[in-house]
Design a protein around this motif. Structure first.
Motif, PDB file in Angstrom:
ATOM      1  N   ALA A  87      -5.456  31.609  32.440  1.00 58.56           N
ATOM      2  CA  ALA A  87      -5.200  32.641  31.441  1.00 58.56           C
ATOM      3  C   ALA A  87      -5.578  32.185  30.047  1.00 58.56           C
ATOM      4  CB  ALA A  87      -3.725  33.026  31.463  1.00 58.56           C
ATOM      5  N   THR A  88      -6.128  30.982  29.924  1.00 52.93           N
ATOM      6  CA  THR A  88      -6.472  30.471  28.601  1.00 52.93           C
ATOM      7  C   THR A  88      -7.934  30.057  28.558  1.00 52.93           C
ATOM      8  OG1 THR A  88      -5.843  28.192  29.131  1.00 52.93           O
ATOM      9  CG2 THR A  88      -4.127  29.627  28.222  1.00 52.93           C
ATOM     10  N   MET A  89      -8.406  29.832  27.343  1.00 52.50           N
ATOM     11  CA  MET A  89      -9.758  29.319  27.128  1.00 52.50           C
ATOM     12  C   MET A  89      -9.732  28.429  25.899  1.00 52.50           C
ATOM     13  SD  MET A  89     -11.790  32.512  25.363  1.00 52.50           S
ATOM     14  CE  MET A  89     -11.298  33.151  23.765  1.00 52.50           C
ATOM     15  N   LYS A  90     -10.756  27.601  25.779  1.00 51.83           N
ATOM     16  CA  LYS A  90     -10.869  26.729  24.618  1.00 51.83           C
ATOM     17  C   LYS A  90     -11.703  27.413  23.536  1.00 51.83           C
ATOM     18  CE  LYS A  90     -10.304  22.370  27.105  1.00 51.83           C
ATOM     19  NZ  LYS A  90      -8.940  22.226  26.562  1.00 51.83           N
ATOM     20  N   ALA A  91     -11.326  27.182  22.284  1.00 50.14           N
ATOM     21  CA  ALA A  91     -12.049  27.747  21.147  1.00 50.14           C
ATOM     22  C   ALA A  91     -11.959  26.778  19.977  1.00 50.14           C
ATOM     23  CB  ALA A  91     -11.461  29.100  20.754  1.00 50.14           C
ATOM     24  N   ALA A  92     -13.005  26.773  19.142  1.00 46.71           N
ATOM     25  CA  ALA A  92     -13.071  25.878  17.981  1.00 46.71           C
ATOM     26  C   ALA A  92     -12.678  26.653  16.721  1.00 46.71           C
ATOM     27  CB  ALA A  92     -14.472  25.298  17.830  1.00 46.71           C
ATOM     28  N   PHE A  93     -11.598  26.221  16.101  1.00 45.84           N
ATOM     29  CA  PHE A  93     -11.093  26.825  14.869  1.00 45.84           C
ATOM     30  C   PHE A  93     -11.378  25.914  13.683  1.00 45.84           C
ATOM     31  CE2 PHE A  93      -8.508  29.008  17.940  1.00 45.84           C
ATOM     32  CZ  PHE A  93      -8.046  30.176  17.339  1.00 45.84           C
ATOM     33  N   VAL A  94     -11.755  26.503  12.549  1.00 40.54           N
ATOM     34  CA  VAL A  94     -11.615  25.799  11.279  1.00 40.54           C
ATOM     35  C   VAL A  94     -10.207  26.120  10.789  1.00 40.54           C
ATOM     36  CG1 VAL A  94     -12.388  25.576   8.896  1.00 40.54           C
ATOM     37  CG2 VAL A  94     -14.061  25.874  10.709  1.00 40.54           C
ATOM     38  N   THR A  95      -9.363  25.100  10.738  1.00 38.87           N
ATOM     39  CA  THR A  95      -7.959  25.312  10.392  1.00 38.87           C
ATOM     40  C   THR A  95      -7.683  25.071   8.914  1.00 38.87           C
ATOM     41  OG1 THR A  95      -7.502  23.024  11.041  1.00 38.87           O
ATOM     42  CG2 THR A  95      -7.151  24.750  12.699  1.00 38.87           C
ATOM     43  N   SER A  96      -8.487  24.224   8.301  1.00 37.02           N
ATOM     44  CA  SER A  96      -8.401  23.968   6.861  1.00 37.02           C
ATOM     45  C   SER A  96      -9.760  23.456   6.420  1.00 37.02           C
ATOM     46  CB  SER A  96      -7.298  22.955   6.537  1.00 37.02           C
ATOM     47  OG  SER A  96      -7.530  21.723   7.205  1.00 37.02           O
ATOM     48  N   VAL A  97      -9.976  23.332   5.137  1.00 29.91           N
ATOM     49  CA  VAL A  97     -11.282  22.906   4.645  1.00 29.91           C
ATOM     50  C   VAL A  97     -11.645  21.551   5.240  1.00 29.91           C
ATOM     51  CG1 VAL A  97     -12.613  22.292   2.610  1.00 29.91           C
ATOM     52  CG2 VAL A  97     -11.047  24.231   2.524  1.00 29.91           C
ATOM     53  N   GLY A  98     -12.805  21.506   5.930  1.00 25.42           N
ATOM     54  CA  GLY A  98     -13.295  20.265   6.509  1.00 25.42           C
ATOM     55  C   GLY A  98     -12.619  19.835   7.791  1.00 25.42           C
ATOM     56  N   LYS A  99     -11.831  20.722   8.411  1.00 26.27           N
ATOM     57  CA  LYS A  99     -11.086  20.343   9.612  1.00 26.27           C
ATOM     58  C   LYS A  99     -11.281  21.362  10.723  1.00 26.27           C
ATOM     59  CE  LYS A  99      -8.008  18.208  12.165  1.00 26.27           C
ATOM     60  NZ  LYS A  99      -8.342  16.887  12.797  1.00 26.27           N
ATOM     61  N   VAL A 100     -11.765  20.882  11.893  1.00 26.06           N
ATOM     62  CA  VAL A 100     -11.934  21.713  13.077  1.00 26.06           C
ATOM     63  C   VAL A 100     -10.938  21.259  14.140  1.00 26.06           C
ATOM     64  CG1 VAL A 100     -13.486  22.377  14.954  1.00 26.06           C
ATOM     65  CG2 VAL A 100     -14.370  22.156  12.630  1.00 26.06           C
ATOM     66  N   GLU A 101     -10.307  22.219  14.793  1.00 24.17           N
ATOM     67  CA  GLU A 101      -9.422  21.926  15.923  1.00 24.17           C
ATOM     68  C   GLU A 101      -9.874  22.724  17.135  1.00 24.17           C
ATOM     69  OE1 GLU A 101      -5.320  22.596  15.147  1.00 24.17           O
ATOM     70  OE2 GLU A 101      -5.263  21.293  13.367  1.00 24.17           O
ATOM     71  N   ILE A 102      -9.841  22.081  18.302  1.00 25.06           N
ATOM     72  CA  ILE A 102     -10.109  22.774  19.554  1.00 25.06           C
ATOM     73  C   ILE A 102      -8.760  23.198  20.121  1.00 25.06           C
ATOM     74  CG2 ILE A 102     -11.211  22.689  21.808  1.00 25.06           C
ATOM     75  CD1 ILE A 102     -13.118  22.292  19.408  1.00 25.06           C
ATOM     76  N   ARG A 103      -8.571  24.491  20.286  1.00 28.85           N
ATOM     77  CA  ARG A 103      -7.297  25.016  20.739  1.00 28.85           C
ATOM     78  C   ARG A 103      -7.446  25.766  22.050  1.00 28.85           C
ATOM     79  NH1 ARG A 103      -4.788  27.870  15.255  1.00 28.85           N
ATOM     80  NH2 ARG A 103      -4.440  25.950  14.032  1.00 28.85           N
ATOM     81  N   ASP A 104      -6.376  25.772  22.827  1.00 34.57           N
ATOM     82  CA  ASP A 104      -6.290  26.637  23.998  1.00 34.57           C
ATOM     83  C   ASP A 104      -5.638  27.937  23.558  1.00 34.57           C
ATOM     84  OD1 ASP A 104      -7.380  24.993  26.074  1.00 34.57           O
ATOM     85  OD2 ASP A 104      -5.580  23.762  25.944  1.00 34.57           O
ATOM     86  N   ILE A 105      -6.326  29.042  23.799  1.00 34.99           N
ATOM     87  CA  ILE A 105      -5.811  30.353  23.400  1.00 34.99           C
ATOM     88  C   ILE A 105      -5.937  31.302  24.591  1.00 34.99           C
ATOM     89  CG2 ILE A 105      -6.421  30.003  20.974  1.00 34.99           C
ATOM     90  CD1 ILE A 105      -8.825  31.869  21.421  1.00 34.99           C
TER      91      ILE A 105
END
Length: 348
Positions: A8-26
């Motif tokens: 029921a989830t997938m991985k996605a790349a977020f820019v969470t703040s300036v200069g910072k990427v997080e890979i999240r399960d959504i």
């Protein structure tokens, strides 16, 4: 076909703040009425993604999923979808216009006052394992075509839009200031779409200039190490018929006016998000036209897809292919130019 109903989830790349990427399960989305779910295979890092990463994007707000360039396979069909099948290879025109505002009524949906694009509320970006899109935005891509080629349809559509209505004479020259990804695609479009017999490029990076020559430029100059303006004026007999600005150097608009002939055109493709000085004397004295270029129309996108489906090979622009969890590295590479870079793709 590719869907695991237990997942029921997938991985996605977020820019969470300036200069910072997080890979999240959504949560993995489901397609709604008139939509399809696409298993993303490749997504492209665009200059606008770098703007988001640097905190200088004009309208995207953090946190946001990156990306708007993509190619993949249809994984599920929403209610009422006809004429499409599971497994078809597709790309997406990543803009949805309202169809009723003044710009839409004038046939300029790219300037729609209520346009929806990936990476904004209501439509997340393409740096995700799955992506939902309306069928009105879908374009079929040949199954024999690698996804790494199909994903270049969107950036090539920008170049098609920039050059499509140019009407060069037999001796006219096009000059492209900035041989990054969009500048190089404009080089291709200048020859393949507009029909310029000669295109000259400038760029400060040796790799970009070499790539421009490989893609058909008549010459490629370093404006910091050579008198590029003098060479362009000499080769064109007084200036370019059309100059495309595809870089954001502080003197770039002045350079454009100087290398463009009387009654010539300057088209601004680069998104200049910071003030730069510009002395407009040449623009007036030479009666030049200065025109902005913003994305593309559906007609431009269709031309780009057709060209790529029919064998236009743009793969020389792909310099790096990285997995999703190295998105941060890709953006830093594009920012810092730590390697020879043209187009960086994300593989999912």
């Amino acid at each position: 076909m590719w869907m695991d109903k237990k997942t029921a989830t997938m991985k996605a790349a977020f820019v969470t703040s300036v200069g910072k990427v997080e890979i999240r399960d959504i949560p993995r989305p489901e397609p709604g009425k008139g939509q399809v779910l696409i298993r993303v295979r490749n997504a492209g890092i665009c200059g606008s993604d770098l703007h988001l990463f640097l905190g200088t994007h004009a309208f995207r707000v953090l946190p946001a999923i990156l990306g708007h360039e993509m190619a993949g396979e249809i994984a599920a069909l929403g209610e009422g979808v006809e004429g499409w099948q599971l497994g078809e290879h597709v790309t997406v025109e990543p803009q949805l216009s309202c169809g009723t505002c003044a710009m839409c009524r004038q046939g300029r949906p790219n300037l729609c006052e209520k346009i929806s694009v990936p990476g904004t509320p209501g439509w997340y970006g393409t740096f995700a394992e799955y992506f939902v899109a309306p069928v009105s935005c879908l374009y079929r891509m040949e199954k024999s075509l690698p996804f790494t080629s199909a994903v270049l349809t969107e950036p090539f559509a920008v170049a098609v839009h920039a050059l499509r209505d140019a009407k060069p004479g037999p001796e006219d020259c096009c000059v492209i200031l900035g041989a990054g990804t969009i500048g190089l695609l404009c080089l291709v479009a200048a020859g393949k779409i507009a029909g310029f017999s000669k295109v000259i490029c400038t760029d400060t990076a040796p790799f970009n200039r070499e790539l421009a020559l490989r893609l058909g430029a008549a010459a490629a100059y370093d404006p910091l190490q050579e008198n590029a303006e003098e060479e362009i004026l000499r080769q064109t007999g007084g200036g370019a018929a059309l100059t495309v600005v595809a870089a954001g150097a502080k003197d770039i608009l002045n350079q454009a006016s100087r290398v463009t002939r009387k009654c010539g055109e300057i088209r601004l493709v680069a998104s200049l998000t910071r003030p730069i000085p510009y002395v407009a004397y040449d623009l007036a004295h030479k009666e030049q036209k200065l025109q902005g270029v913003w994305t593309y129309t559906s007609e431009d996108f269709a031309v780009a897809a057709q060209q790529i489906n029919h064998g236009l090979d743009l793969h020389a622009l792909v310099t790096q292919i990285l997995p999703l969890d190295e998105t941060q590295r890709g953006l830093e590479m594009l920012r810092d130019k730590t390697e020879d870079v043209a187009k960086i793709l994300i593989s999912l």
